[in-house]
Design a protein around this motif. Structure first.
Motif, PDB file in Angstrom:
ATOM      1  N   CYS A 111       0.838  -1.202   0.000  1.00 45.92           N
ATOM      2  CA  CYS A 111       0.000   0.000   0.000  1.00 45.92           C
ATOM      3  C   CYS A 111       0.874   1.254   0.000  1.00 45.92           C
ATOM      4  CB  CYS A 111      -0.879   0.047   1.249  1.00 45.92           C
ATOM      5  SG  CYS A 111      -2.231  -1.094   1.224  1.00 45.92           S
ATOM      6  N   PRO A 112       0.604   2.189  -0.897  1.00 51.04           N
ATOM      7  CA  PRO A 112       1.283   3.486  -0.809  1.00 51.04           C
ATOM      8  C   PRO A 112       0.973   4.133   0.548  1.00 51.04           C
ATOM      9  CG  PRO A 112       0.145   3.267  -2.907  1.00 51.04           C
ATOM     10  CD  PRO A 112      -0.263   2.088  -2.085  1.00 51.04           C
ATOM     11  N   LEU A 114       0.111   7.035   1.390  1.00 53.95           N
ATOM     12  CA  LEU A 114      -1.098   7.844   1.446  1.00 53.95           C
ATOM     13  C   LEU A 114      -2.323   6.967   1.651  1.00 53.95           C
ATOM     14  CD1 LEU A 114      -2.067  10.919   0.764  1.00 53.95           C
ATOM     15  CD2 LEU A 114      -3.274   9.616  -0.974  1.00 53.95           C
ATOM     16  N   ILE A 115      -2.324   5.809   0.971  1.00 57.71           N
ATOM     17  CA  ILE A 115      -3.469   4.907   1.079  1.00 57.71           C
ATOM     18  C   ILE A 115      -3.522   4.284   2.476  1.00 57.71           C
ATOM     19  CG2 ILE A 115      -4.346   2.695   0.213  1.00 57.71           C
ATOM     20  CD1 ILE A 115      -3.855   3.707  -2.583  1.00 57.71           C
ATOM     21  N   ILE A 118      -5.420   6.740   4.355  1.00 57.48           N
ATOM     22  CA  ILE A 118      -6.855   6.700   4.062  1.00 57.48           C
ATOM     23  C   ILE A 118      -7.508   5.517   4.769  1.00 57.48           C
ATOM     24  CG2 ILE A 118      -8.550   6.303   2.234  1.00 57.48           C
ATOM     25  CD1 ILE A 118      -6.782   7.861   0.343  1.00 57.48           C
ATOM     26  N   ILE A 119      -6.882   4.349   4.671  1.00 62.01           N
ATOM     27  CA  ILE A 119      -7.433   3.134   5.281  1.00 62.01           C
ATOM     28  C   ILE A 119      -7.620   3.328   6.787  1.00 62.01           C
ATOM     29  CG2 ILE A 119      -6.822   0.768   5.922  1.00 62.01           C
ATOM     30  CD1 ILE A 119      -5.562   0.497   3.104  1.00 62.01           C
ATOM     31  N   ASP A 228       2.922  11.623   4.179  1.00 66.25           N
ATOM     32  CA  ASP A 228       1.700  11.164   3.517  1.00 66.25           C
ATOM     33  C   ASP A 228       0.607  10.749   4.505  1.00 66.25           C
ATOM     34  OD1 ASP A 228       3.727  11.362   1.713  1.00 66.25           O
ATOM     35  OD2 ASP A 228       3.329   9.462   0.697  1.00 66.25           O
ATOM     36  N   ALA A 232      -3.079  12.521   4.948  1.00 64.07           N
ATOM     37  CA  ALA A 232      -4.354  11.837   4.744  1.00 64.07           C
ATOM     38  C   ALA A 232      -5.201  11.820   6.010  1.00 64.07           C
ATOM     39  CB  ALA A 232      -4.116  10.404   4.254  1.00 64.07           C
TER      40      ALA A 232
ATOM     41  N   THR B  39     -12.043  -1.058   4.748  1.00 60.29           N
ATOM     42  CA  THR B  39     -12.053  -0.409   3.436  1.00 60.29           C
ATOM     43  C   THR B  39     -12.633  -1.358   2.390  1.00 60.29           C
ATOM     44  OG1 THR B  39     -10.115   0.885   4.036  1.00 60.29           O
ATOM     45  CG2 THR B  39     -10.596   0.688   1.696  1.00 60.29           C
ATOM     46  N   SER B 243       3.666   4.899  -5.747  1.00 54.82           N
ATOM     47  CA  SER B 243       3.204   5.302  -4.420  1.00 54.82           C
ATOM     48  C   SER B 243       3.498   6.750  -4.093  1.00 54.82           C
ATOM     49  CB  SER B 243       3.894   4.448  -3.350  1.00 54.82           C
ATOM     50  OG  SER B 243       3.800   3.100  -3.686  1.00 54.82           O
ATOM     51  N   PHE B 245       3.678  10.450  -3.282  1.00 56.10           N
ATOM     52  CA  PHE B 245       2.582  11.392  -3.120  1.00 56.10           C
ATOM     53  C   PHE B 245       3.053  12.845  -3.074  1.00 56.10           C
ATOM     54  CE2 PHE B 245       0.072  13.779   0.154  1.00 56.10           C
ATOM     55  CZ  PHE B 245      -0.979  14.098  -0.681  1.00 56.10           C
ATOM     56  N   LEU B 265     -10.447  13.115  -0.451  1.00 56.50           N
ATOM     57  CA  LEU B 265     -10.606  13.169   1.010  1.00 56.50           C
ATOM     58  C   LEU B 265     -10.931  14.563   1.502  1.00 56.50           C
ATOM     59  CD1 LEU B 265      -7.769  11.324   2.960  1.00 56.50           C
ATOM     60  CD2 LEU B 265     -10.212  10.994   3.156  1.00 56.50           C
TER      61      LEU B 265
END
Lengths: 290, 307
Positions: A111-112, A114-115, A118-119, A228, A232, B39, B243, B245, B265
């Protein structure tokens, strides 16, 4: 063509690219940190000696942010290393579902950042996040907790989110180290009557030291530079509870277009990261000889 | 009365050990799956069902609508009451710009693949040179490359931003391709140098005896042997570019996936179920790549970076 020159020509494209994209920008940032840079960032404006540095060093916000960054990095480094080490030791045993778990480790790691943010933002959500739902069902909390709006928990939670990803990478790297360990050392020690804990301390840990050094340096870098996940999850808030140095620098550059102060902060961060990396290498390498 | 002797008697120690292993394993599965499961399950949940408390583990009526909306596939009208079920309405959803995800992923692919190609070409020859030849400053260059992994992007971003603005490259894929090369190149050089170091020089000496030139030797003898190293470096560079950002946020207007999701977001009225679907789609490529090439990457990372 002599070998020397041939070798140089092979490396030349890389040298040029790194000169233009790395060395010169880094020097320019160092340079700009000594000037009052105009808003458009072109030219360097007036020379101010070390005023930008004096400004940040005299500023309470800077020191508070440094402390926060270090706390964040400490939670992240210790958490990722301990959880990752536990994972590696576990995966080095034989049990049903071992391959499944090993495959699972790839999920957070891929997972990046940033993600990851988010998660976890969604997972921790104060209204309908799953964590609240579960804690509620287990009767551990009586009302929903808004972990990310609470200044007392926000920093820990963002660090935990970052740890979630990194612990999986650490586990995979340490596992690779464990699997190269000759099994007979262990067996010999066990015949000699060494208990599990003794064997871990005197055999496994020294064997893992080089891998641990790599991992810790990576952790120091990712911990101190983390941007990141914060972006987020909290955007530095609530208040400034999760404003790390990286986020402060970003705001100085791109929100306040204060290139001089931003550059000084960036240089300070680079120095802190360098010191952190050196401490990691020194402490982990010295112990090998003992 | 004879009993058949069990081969592995269940000693107390063994029971303790086995139960320890499985409980730690269970904790690990929870630690990994718990956050991401929400998610995934949200991406199959109808938007109107998202407020249920306490939050259910499993979506009540699993639906693919979120994915359809995000991917721009039309959904049937009867599912949609304009103004009420915002998330289910295609018209409403298209305002929310999530269905840019496909285009944005193509952008990400374009940037990442270009970075991989450029990085691999430049880093292979440089790493080969560092592994086999000495020239004035070669040690300095190697140390500089290793040290540069610690330099944060934040130190480079302002001058790079200004360079790119002067060259009028802001908001183009080249802004990202150029700036990403600043950190992918050192990574690839370190990995490949370590790899070349492990290849015996005998091969080259044999080739030289047969009269092959140095460039021909590199192309025909060394490169084929170095394929695992090239794969590891290529995949890692791809993942880093996919990835990334910070540069993408600052240098472009949501050109790649991470800033697109971040922008989503920060919107006032956004829809978690749609964002969840977009997030799941966005992590499929890196997860697949990592799973397929795991062995190569872990070996390269474990043996390499710390030298």
């Amino acid at each position: 063509m002599p070998n020397r020159r041939f070798g140089f020509y092979l490396a030349l494209p890389a040298i040029l690219v790194l000169l233009v994209l790395l060395a010169i920008p880094a020097l320019l940032t160092l340079f700009q940190s000594l000037f009052v840079v105009p808003d458009d960032g072109i030219g360097i404006g007036q020379f101010t000696d070390v005023d930008n540095y004096l400004f940040i060093f005299k500023n309470e916000i800077f020191w508070a942010t440094c402390l926060r960054s270090i706390v964040f990095a400490a939670i992240f480094i210790i958490g990722s290393t301990l959880i990752g080490l536990a994972g590696a030791l576990l995966l080095n045993e034989k049990f049903v579902g071992r391959l499944f778990l090993r495959g699972l480790l790839v999920l957070p790691w891929a997972c990046p950042w940033l993600i990851v943010g988010i998660i976890w933002k969604w997972f921790l959500d104060g209204n309908i996040g799953l964590l609240n739902g579960v804690l509620m069902r287990l009767n551990l909390i009586s009302s929903n907790q808004d972990f990310l709006s609470n200044p007392d928990t926000a920093l820990v939670m963002t660090a935990l989110a970052a740890t979630w990803r990194q612990s999986c990478l650490v586990a995979l790297l340490l596992l690779a180290g464990l699997q190269t360990m000759p099994r007979d050392i262990w067996d010999a020690a066990s015949v000699d009557g060494a208990g599990i804990i003794q064997r871990f301390r005197h055999i496994t840990l020294p064997w893992l030291r080089p891998a641990l050094t790599v991992v810790t340096v990576l952790n120091v870098i990712y911990g101190l530079m983390q941007f990141d996940v914060i972006f987020a999850m909290t955007q530095g808030g609530p208040g400034s509870a999760t404003t790390l140095l990286s986020y402060l620098i970003y705001r100085q550059f791109f929100i306040f277009t204060n290139f001089g102060v931003g550059s000084a902060l960036a240089v300070a961060l680079a120095v802190i990261a360098l010191i952190g990396g050196l401490i990691a290498v020194k402490t982990l390498y010295r112990k090998i000889e003992v | 009365m004879k009993t058949v002797r069990r081969r592995r008697p269940l000693s107390r120690a063994r029971i303790v050990r086995t139960s320890m292993i499985y409980s730690v394993a269970a904790c690990f599965v929870l630690w990994i799956l718990f956050p991401i499961w929400y998610t995934i399950s949200s991406s199959f949940t109808e938007p109107s069902k998202i407020g249920v408390r306490p939050t259910p583990f499993w979506p009540a009526n699993p639906t693919l609508d979120n994915y359809k909306i995000v991917l721009g596939i039309p959904i049937r009208d009867k599912d949609c009451t304009p103004g009420v079920d915002i998330g289910n309405c295609q018209t409403a959803a298209s305002n929310v710009s999530v269905n840019k995800i496909v285009d944005t992923m193509l952008n990400s692919f374009y940037v990442a693949s270009t970075v991989v190609v450029i990085t691999l070409i430049i880093s292979t020859i440089a790493a080969y040179s560092l592994s086999r030849y000495r020239f004035v400053g070669s040690n300095f260059f190697l140390n500089f490359t290793i040290l540069s992994r610690i330099v944060p992007g934040l130190v480079l971003v302002a001058p790079i931003f200004i360079f790119l603005r002067v060259l009028d490259l802001l908001n183009t894929p080249w802004a990202l391709i150029i700036s990403y090369t600043s950190f992918t190149l050192p990574l690839a050089i370190i990995i490949l140098k370590n790899y070349f170091d492990q290849i015996s020089v005998d091969l080259e000496e044999a080739a030289a005896l047969d009269g092959a030139g140095r460039i021909l030797t590199l192309r025909l003898i060394i490169l084929p042997v170095a394929v695992p190293g090239l794969i590891a470096a290529g995949v890692l560079v791809f993942l880093e570019s996919w990835s990334e950002f910070f540069f993408a946020l600052v240098l472009t207007d949501s050109y790649t996936v991470p800033p697109l999701l971040a922008g989503f977001l920060s919107m006032q009225t956004f829809n978690w179920t749609l964002l969840s679907a977009a997030t799941v789609i966005a992590i499929i490529p890196p997860v697949l790549l990592t799973m397929i090439f795991q062995k190569y990457i872990v070996t390269a990372l474990a043996s390499g970076t710390g030298k």
